[in-house]
Design a protein around this motif. Structure first.
Motif, PDB file in Angstrom:
ATOM      1  N   THR A 202       0.820  -1.201   0.000  1.00 28.93           N
ATOM      2  CA  THR A 202       0.000   0.000   0.000  1.00 28.93           C
ATOM      3  C   THR A 202       0.857   1.254   0.000  1.00 28.93           C
ATOM      4  N   ALA A 203       0.295   2.316  -0.597  1.00 31.90           N
ATOM      5  CA  ALA A 203       0.927   3.634  -0.567  1.00 31.90           C
ATOM      6  C   ALA A 203       0.185   4.552   0.392  1.00 31.90           C
ATOM      7  N   ASN A 204      -0.868   4.047   1.056  1.00 34.19           N
ATOM      8  CA  ASN A 204      -1.664   4.843   1.982  1.00 34.19           C
ATOM      9  C   ASN A 204      -0.966   4.979   3.328  1.00 34.19           C
ATOM     10  N   GLU A 205      -1.553   5.801   4.184  1.00 33.93           N
ATOM     11  CA  GLU A 205      -1.008   6.000   5.517  1.00 33.93           C
ATOM     12  C   GLU A 205      -1.097   4.697   6.310  1.00 33.93           C
ATOM     13  N   ILE A 206      -0.034   4.376   7.028  1.00 37.77           N
ATOM     14  CA  ILE A 206       0.051   3.120   7.757  1.00 37.77           C
ATOM     15  C   ILE A 206      -0.339   3.346   9.222  1.00 37.77           C
ATOM     16  N   ILE A 212       5.554  -3.145   9.474  1.00 38.39           N
ATOM     17  CA  ILE A 212       6.126  -2.902   8.148  1.00 38.39           C
ATOM     18  C   ILE A 212       7.270  -3.885   7.927  1.00 38.39           C
ATOM     19  N   ILE A 213       7.179  -4.656   6.849  1.00 38.58           N
ATOM     20  CA  ILE A 213       8.182  -5.702   6.625  1.00 38.58           C
ATOM     21  C   ILE A 213       9.085  -5.394   5.432  1.00 38.58           C
ATOM     22  N   ASN A 232       5.970   9.108 -12.157  1.00 42.31           N
ATOM     23  CA  ASN A 232       5.179   9.005 -10.918  1.00 42.31           C
ATOM     24  C   ASN A 232       5.201   7.578 -10.375  1.00 42.31           C
ATOM     25  N   ASN A 233       6.411   7.091 -10.210  1.00 43.06           N
ATOM     26  CA  ASN A 233       6.605   5.696  -9.825  1.00 43.06           C
ATOM     27  C   ASN A 233       6.864   5.609  -8.309  1.00 43.06           C
ATOM     28  N   PRO A 234       5.796   5.609  -7.482  1.00 44.32           N
ATOM     29  CA  PRO A 234       6.008   5.617  -6.025  1.00 44.32           C
ATOM     30  C   PRO A 234       6.388   4.242  -5.500  1.00 44.32           C
ATOM     31  N   ARG A 235       7.035   4.250  -4.378  1.00 43.31           N
ATOM     32  CA  ARG A 235       7.336   3.007  -3.693  1.00 43.31           C
ATOM     33  C   ARG A 235       6.119   2.600  -2.850  1.00 43.31           C
ATOM     34  N   LEU A 236       5.927   1.311  -2.731  1.00 43.32           N
ATOM     35  CA  LEU A 236       4.851   0.778  -1.904  1.00 43.32           C
ATOM     36  C   LEU A 236       5.443   0.143  -0.654  1.00 43.32           C
ATOM     37  N   LEU A 237       4.800   0.381   0.488  1.00 39.27           N
ATOM     38  CA  LEU A 237       5.226  -0.260   1.716  1.00 39.27           C
ATOM     39  C   LEU A 237       4.571  -1.635   1.806  1.00 39.27           C
ATOM     40  N   GLN A 238       5.345  -2.618   2.215  1.00 38.57           N
ATOM     41  CA  GLN A 238       4.813  -3.958   2.450  1.00 38.57           C
ATOM     42  C   GLN A 238       4.480  -4.074   3.933  1.00 38.57           C
ATOM     43  N   VAL A 239       3.178  -4.235   4.225  1.00 40.11           N
ATOM     44  CA  VAL A 239       2.683  -4.231   5.595  1.00 40.11           C
ATOM     45  C   VAL A 239       2.040  -5.584   5.891  1.00 40.11           C
ATOM     46  N   LEU A 256     -11.901  -9.692   8.153  1.00 42.35           N
ATOM     47  CA  LEU A 256     -11.459  -8.434   8.745  1.00 42.35           C
ATOM     48  C   LEU A 256      -9.941  -8.353   8.698  1.00 42.35           C
ATOM     49  N   HIS A 257      -9.429  -7.185   8.343  1.00 38.87           N
ATOM     50  CA  HIS A 257      -7.983  -6.942   8.342  1.00 38.87           C
ATOM     51  C   HIS A 257      -7.658  -6.073   9.555  1.00 38.87           C
ATOM     52  N   VAL A 258      -6.792  -6.593  10.427  1.00 38.94           N
ATOM     53  CA  VAL A 258      -6.460  -5.945  11.693  1.00 38.94           C
ATOM     54  C   VAL A 258      -5.037  -5.418  11.607  1.00 38.94           C
ATOM     55  N   SER A 259      -4.861  -4.142  11.951  1.00 37.21           N
ATOM     56  CA  SER A 259      -3.531  -3.533  11.801  1.00 37.21           C
ATOM     57  C   SER A 259      -2.505  -4.168  12.736  1.00 37.21           C
ATOM     58  N   ASN A 260      -2.927  -4.632  13.898  1.00 37.01           N
ATOM     59  CA  ASN A 260      -2.000  -5.235  14.865  1.00 37.01           C
ATOM     60  C   ASN A 260      -2.102  -6.761  14.765  1.00 37.01           C
TER      61      ASN A 260
END
Length: 367
Positions: A202-206, A212-213, A232-239, A256-260
């Motif tokens: 994702t490129a959204n706010e984490i 973050i892996i 406009n080639n952004p990097r994506l964070l792997q979470v 359901l996707h849980v952040s923790n």
């Protein structure tokens, strides 16, 4: 309307209302018709007629009286729409129910929880940064909170999971489902809950508690390397999120996707450790109390079928399959790390399951 519901060994001989009757009464009371519009309409019509006769004070009095009648009717209707569930729990049920509450508190500590709205498998040509699925999450966060169910008053703290399209309320004996202004109920044994680790690019706010892996590129070349020429080639964070999967035999299914991740796994382990014991267990308790063992009278055999959750007359293969399933769900190893009481409860339940299996399997060989 008030229902007194007594649960546990201490109330084994106490009759309790059937859940179908309770839910039916709740839904009937919720949808009581309102007569407010009729009262207002008739009051206004009378007041207008009186005003035409040049009696303004009488017309005002009619409006006041009509308003008072309408307020009284709506107040009574609001009160009558509430159903009271008065629970009395023995120590064994109270312990198990408090564990469900603990599990919900754990999940509520997660910074963000989303409902998975769609999931699509992508092929190798469509893959973006190595992703195997395109997953869309609901924009409205899922709420895990302690709140009384609509139109229901209880003497207990009730936790719920609100996913937007429905709300699940965890009662001591059943799970109530609030959907489209109507209630339904299912037993805890009908709910299958599992947890996996899900990697999201994702490129959204984490969320602050997300794991973050790594990071990757949104666009890659056919050789699998970042494309430096892409605009406009952004990097994506792997979470890494916790993926909770809810599946019920009544046709209910959602993810359901849980952040923790840690909290999601702890919630699942804690919830699963007691959920099988919160289903109605009168027959099972009687089965153990009566000391039903192989070779005793056949009158009690239906109890063994209920313990294993299968129909009377099931084949030996079905009996074995049901036994292995129940053994996996209730093995004492499932509650390793919890309080000693839970291991004792697990061992007790396994004895009941094993006794039921021996009875039915021996009878199956005889036939």
């Amino acid at each position: 309307m008030r229902f007194e519901i007594k649960l546990g060994k201490a109330y084994a001989r106490t009759t309790r209302p059937k859940i179908a009757e309770v839910v039916s009464e709740i839904n009937t009371r919720i949808h009581q018709p309102s007569h407010l519009r009729w009262v207002i309409g008739i009051t206004v019509a009378i007041a207008v007629a009186i005003a035409i006769l040049e009696q303004p004070w009488i017309a005002l009095g009619a409006l006041t009286i009509g308003g008072g009648v309408g307020w009284k009717l709506e107040t009574d209707r609001k009160r009558n729409r509430i159903t009271n569930l008065d629970y009395q729990l023995s120590d064994d049920i109270r312990l198990r129910f408090s564990t469900i509450q603990k599990a919900c508190r754990l999940l509520a500590q997660s910074d963000k929880i989303w409902l998975e709205s769609t999931r699509k498998i992508v092929n190798n040509q469509q893959r973006n940064a190595g992703a195997s699925h395109i997953i869309n999450l609901s924009k409205t966060p899922v709420k895990v909170q302690c709140s009384q169910p609509p139109f229901i008053a209880t003497n207990l703290e009730i936790w719920s999971i609100d996913i937007g399209v429905l709300v699940m309320f965890f009662l001591p004996d059943y799970v109530l489902i609030w959907r489209r202004n109507i209630y339904s109920a299912m037993s805890y044994s009908a709910l299958n809950l599992s947890c996996d680790r899900q990697q999201i690019n994702t490129a959204n706010e984490i969320p602050k508690d997300a794991r973050i892996i790594g990071q990757t590129w949104q666009h890659i070349t056919p050789l699998g390397k970042p494309d430096p020429n892409a605009k406009n080639n952004p990097r994506l964070l792997q979470v890494q999120y916790g993926l909770l999967q809810f599946l019920a035999s009544i046709g209910l299914s959602f993810r359901l996707h849980v952040s923790n991740v840690t909290l999601a796994e702890r919630f699942t382990k804690t919830f699963n450790s007691v959920q099988q014991w919160l289903s109605p267990r009168q027959k099972e308790d009687e089965y153990e109390k009566n000391g039903h063992e192989p070779g005793k009278d056949k009158e009690k055999q239906p109890d063994a079928y209920e313990v294993l959750g299968i129909r009377p007359g099931a084949t030996l293969t079905e009996i074995r399959s049901a036994y292995h399933h129940m053994a996996r769900m209730n093995h004492p190893d499932k509650v390793m790390g919890l309080a000693p009481e839970f291991r004792q409860l697990a061992e007790r339940r396994m004895k009941v399951i094993t006794a039921a299996y021996r009875t039915l399997s021996q009878n199956g060989h005889q036939h």
